[in-house]
Design a protein around this motif. Structure first.
Motif, short mmCIF file in Angstrom:
data_model
loop_
_atom_site.label_atom_id
_atom_site.label_comp_id
_atom_site.label_asym_id
_atom_site.label_seq_id
_atom_site.Cartn_x
_atom_site.Cartn_y
_atom_site.Cartn_z
N THR A 57 0.83 -1.21 0.00
CA THR A 57 0.00 0.00 0.00
C THR A 57 0.86 1.26 0.00
O THR A 57 0.65 2.19 -0.78
CB THR A 57 -0.90 0.01 1.26
OG1 THR A 57 -1.71 -1.17 1.26
CG2 THR A 57 -1.81 1.23 1.28
N TYR A 95 0.91 4.05 -3.04
CA TYR A 95 0.34 5.39 -2.84
C TYR A 95 1.41 6.46 -2.69
O TYR A 95 1.14 7.65 -2.88
CB TYR A 95 -0.68 5.38 -1.69
CG TYR A 95 -1.97 4.74 -2.15
CD1 TYR A 95 -2.96 5.51 -2.76
CD2 TYR A 95 -2.17 3.37 -2.06
CE1 TYR A 95 -4.12 4.93 -3.24
CE2 TYR A 95 -3.33 2.77 -2.53
CZ TYR A 95 -4.30 3.56 -3.12
OH TYR A 95 -5.45 2.99 -3.61
N SER A 99 3.95 6.33 -4.78
CA SER A 99 4.20 6.57 -6.21
C SER A 99 3.08 7.43 -6.81
O SER A 99 3.29 8.14 -7.78
CB SER A 99 4.36 5.25 -6.96
OG SER A 99 3.08 4.70 -7.24
N LEU A 100 1.89 7.36 -6.21
CA LEU A 100 0.78 8.20 -6.68
C LEU A 100 0.83 9.59 -6.06
O LEU A 100 0.00 10.44 -6.39
CB LEU A 100 -0.56 7.55 -6.33
CG LEU A 100 -0.93 6.24 -7.04
CD1 LEU A 100 -2.24 5.68 -6.51
CD2 LEU A 100 -1.04 6.45 -8.55
N GLY A 101 1.75 9.79 -5.15
CA GLY A 101 1.88 11.10 -4.52
C GLY A 101 0.90 11.33 -3.38
O GLY A 101 0.82 12.43 -2.83
N PHE A 102 0.15 10.30 -3.01
CA PHE A 102 -0.85 10.49 -1.95
C PHE A 102 -0.22 10.40 -0.57
O PHE A 102 -0.58 11.14 0.33
CB PHE A 102 -1.96 9.44 -2.08
CG PHE A 102 -3.02 9.55 -1.02
CD1 PHE A 102 -3.95 10.59 -1.05
CD2 PHE A 102 -3.09 8.64 0.03
CE1 PHE A 102 -4.93 10.71 -0.08
CE2 PHE A 102 -4.07 8.76 1.02
CZ PHE A 102 -4.99 9.79 0.96
N VAL A 123 -0.29 8.87 7.56
CA VAL A 123 -1.32 8.13 6.85
C VAL A 123 -1.17 6.62 7.07
O VAL A 123 -2.13 5.92 7.40
CB VAL A 123 -1.30 8.46 5.34
CG1 VAL A 123 -2.17 7.48 4.57
CG2 VAL A 123 -1.78 9.88 5.12
N LYS A 136 -2.29 5.50 10.48
CA LYS A 136 -3.75 5.43 10.62
C LYS A 136 -4.31 4.19 9.93
O LYS A 136 -5.20 3.52 10.44
CB LYS A 136 -4.40 6.69 10.06
CG LYS A 136 -4.14 7.93 10.94
CD LYS A 136 -5.16 9.02 10.66
CE LYS A 136 -5.00 10.20 11.62
NZ LYS A 136 -4.03 11.22 11.13
N LEU A 137 -3.79 3.89 8.75
CA LEU A 137 -4.26 2.70 8.03
C LEU A 137 -3.92 1.43 8.79
O LEU A 137 -4.70 0.49 8.86
CB LEU A 137 -3.66 2.65 6.62
CG LEU A 137 -4.21 3.69 5.63
CD1 LEU A 137 -3.46 3.60 4.30
CD2 LEU A 137 -5.70 3.51 5.41
N MET A 189 -6.72 -5.39 -5.19
CA MET A 189 -7.07 -4.01 -5.56
C MET A 189 -5.82 -3.18 -5.83
O MET A 189 -5.78 -2.38 -6.76
CB MET A 189 -7.92 -3.39 -4.45
CG MET A 189 -9.32 -4.02 -4.35
SD MET A 189 -10.20 -3.63 -2.82
CE MET A 189 -10.78 -1.98 -3.19
N LEU A 190 -4.81 -3.39 -5.00
CA LEU A 190 -3.54 -2.68 -5.23
C LEU A 190 -2.96 -3.07 -6.59
O LEU A 190 -2.54 -2.21 -7.37
CB LEU A 190 -2.55 -3.02 -4.11
CG LEU A 190 -2.93 -2.59 -2.68
CD1 LEU A 190 -1.91 -3.12 -1.68
CD2 LEU A 190 -3.03 -1.08 -2.58
N ALA A 209 -4.51 -4.25 -9.15
CA ALA A 209 -5.34 -3.76 -10.25
C ALA A 209 -4.96 -2.31 -10.60
O ALA A 209 -4.91 -1.94 -11.78
CB ALA A 209 -6.82 -3.83 -9.85
N VAL A 210 -4.70 -1.51 -9.58
CA VAL A 210 -4.29 -0.13 -9.83
C VAL A 210 -2.93 -0.11 -10.52
O VAL A 210 -2.71 0.60 -11.52
CB VAL A 210 -4.25 0.68 -8.52
CG1 VAL A 210 -3.66 2.07 -8.76
CG2 VAL A 210 -5.64 0.77 -7.91
N HIS A 235 -2.94 -0.83 -14.25
CA HIS A 235 -3.39 0.28 -15.09
C HIS A 235 -2.33 1.34 -15.23
O HIS A 235 -2.18 1.94 -16.28
CB HIS A 235 -4.69 0.87 -14.53
CG HIS A 235 -5.88 0.12 -15.03
ND1 HIS A 235 -6.65 0.57 -16.06
CD2 HIS A 235 -6.38 -1.08 -14.68
CE1 HIS A 235 -7.60 -0.31 -16.31
NE2 HIS A 235 -7.45 -1.32 -15.47
N LEU A 236 -1.57 1.55 -14.15
CA LEU A 236 -0.50 2.55 -14.23
C LEU A 236 0.56 2.08 -15.21
O LEU A 236 1.03 2.84 -16.05
CB LEU A 236 0.10 2.76 -12.84
CG LEU A 236 -0.85 3.34 -11.79
CD1 LEU A 236 -0.12 3.52 -10.47
CD2 LEU A 236 -1.46 4.66 -12.25
#
Lengths: 245, 245
Positions: A193, A197, A199-202, A208, A211-212, A232-233, A235-236, A239-240
């Motif tokens: 995770t 995230y 790499s997505l800049g989130f 974070v 908390k997760l 789910m990870l 799958a994202v 697509h990237l």
């Protein structure tokens, strides 16, 4: 054990209440019903409201005098309002359950008495009871239906009865078939995770992820659920990658 | 405190059951009743069986959708049979009372859901509940009347309320500052998740969403956690959009 606890209804006005009380008893595993001088006998209404508990109604013993309903019982508990002069013998349903089950275990026969719909037990009857059972209802509106009171009391009898059984409950046995994610598996998930995230800049700081982690630790994630979360990870990521090419 | 616990009845067939349930509630000090699409509205039968609790019946809020009855509640508990796939979230009435009262003390709004007379709650509804309440009835005859079930649950709520809850544990003190996500907020999150992962081709049937719903219901997601989870969805969406351009 619950078979040694008798429910006694005194001069019940409505036969429907007898049926509903029988149903309430049977849902909690009680079977023995005595009726003292019921105003309406066992009729269609009683059978109808008993739903599948018509055996309890049909096997009910009808007597004319209160004494006949309790003569073979060594512990008699009568329902009552919270009367001042009874305060030394007042118990609530939970305590009633515990006392009754303890007594039955010691070989006693127990009777629990419910009075008339409107006026309850009279003083003479109350005096024949060792304990006086009162339901801690809303003081502004304490008018429980007779069968409801039977339901509550039988529920506490059943709860006390079930607590006496120490063996692994069915629930525990079933639980062994669930496989929670291991700490290691969870750790892989958290790392995965965080990598994605970031790499997505989130995700830009540790807050974070902390908390997760707390959220998923609390959830006691099962293995099949973790598979979905990891899926789910992935799958994202796919697509990237696809868009990168 | 009991005012912050709502009883919700789903598609009740008999208006008499609504009246009896209202009476059961009021005897235990509860007042807030929601009815989701009742088959019979509030009629003479409902009022008659409510006895002196007609105020509860008359103030009942009638809605057409389940979601409307729970959208402002952060703790939703649904009654259920002892289903295998719900085993992690199963509680009994006593525990339900304790959990609900603790939650109310922490400022939460609680809803307890009772399903249809014969068939209970459907799977979709069960998935919207954090806990699943099951009454430890006689396995050979577990058919409690709807209002009887309401009576038992409200009784345990009252008992938990009356018990002098001793010292708050550290956990409980901490909890007072925590705000759980509401049912509505969770629903938006589930919809968002489903939309995104369908577009990614990961979600192709209902099974995945059902498992995710179960996981997050169990987790008692806090608002700040939900913000993170939604933020993660949005972060993925932004990248997808970016690549599209």
């Amino acid at each position: 054990m619950l078979d040694n606890i008798r429910i006694v209804l005194i001069e019940t006005s409505h036969s429907g209440n007898i049926g509903s009380a029988a149903r309430a008893m049977k849902t909690m595993g009680l079977r023995e019903l005595y009726l003292v001088a019921p105003k309406q006998g066992i009729d269609q209404q009683a059978i109808a409201l008993s739903a599948g508990a018509d055996d309890v109604v049909k096997n009910a013993v009808i007597v004319t005098q209160f004494e006949q309903a309790i003569s073979d019982c060594s512990l008699v508990i009568g329902t009552s309002a919270r009367l001042r002069h009874l305060q030394n013998s007042l118990i609530e349903p939970r305590q009633c359950g515990e006392i009754a089950i303890q007594s039955v275990k010691c070989g006693e026969k127990v009777a629990i008495i419910f009075g008339r719909e409107r006026v309850g037990l009279n003083n003479e009857e109350l005096l024949k009871c060792r304990y006086h059972l009162t339901i801690p209802a809303n003081p502004e509106y304490s008018s429980l239906n007779l069968a409801m009171a039977v339901q509550l009391v039988c529920y506490e009898l059943r709860m006390a009865f079930l607590q006496e059984i120490p063996v692994a409950t069915i629930e525990n046995i079933v639980k062994t078939t669930i496989h929670l994610a291991t700490a290691q598996q969870l750790e892989y998930f958290f790392e995965h995770t965080e990598r994605l995230y970031q790499s997505l800049g989130f995700i830009q700081n540790q807050g974070v992820m902390q908390k997760l982690r707390r959220l998923y630790q609390r959830a006691a994630v099962e293995q099949n659920e973790l598979n979905i979360l990891r899926g789910m990870l992935t799958a994202v990521e796919k697509h990237l990658d696809f868009h990168k090419e």
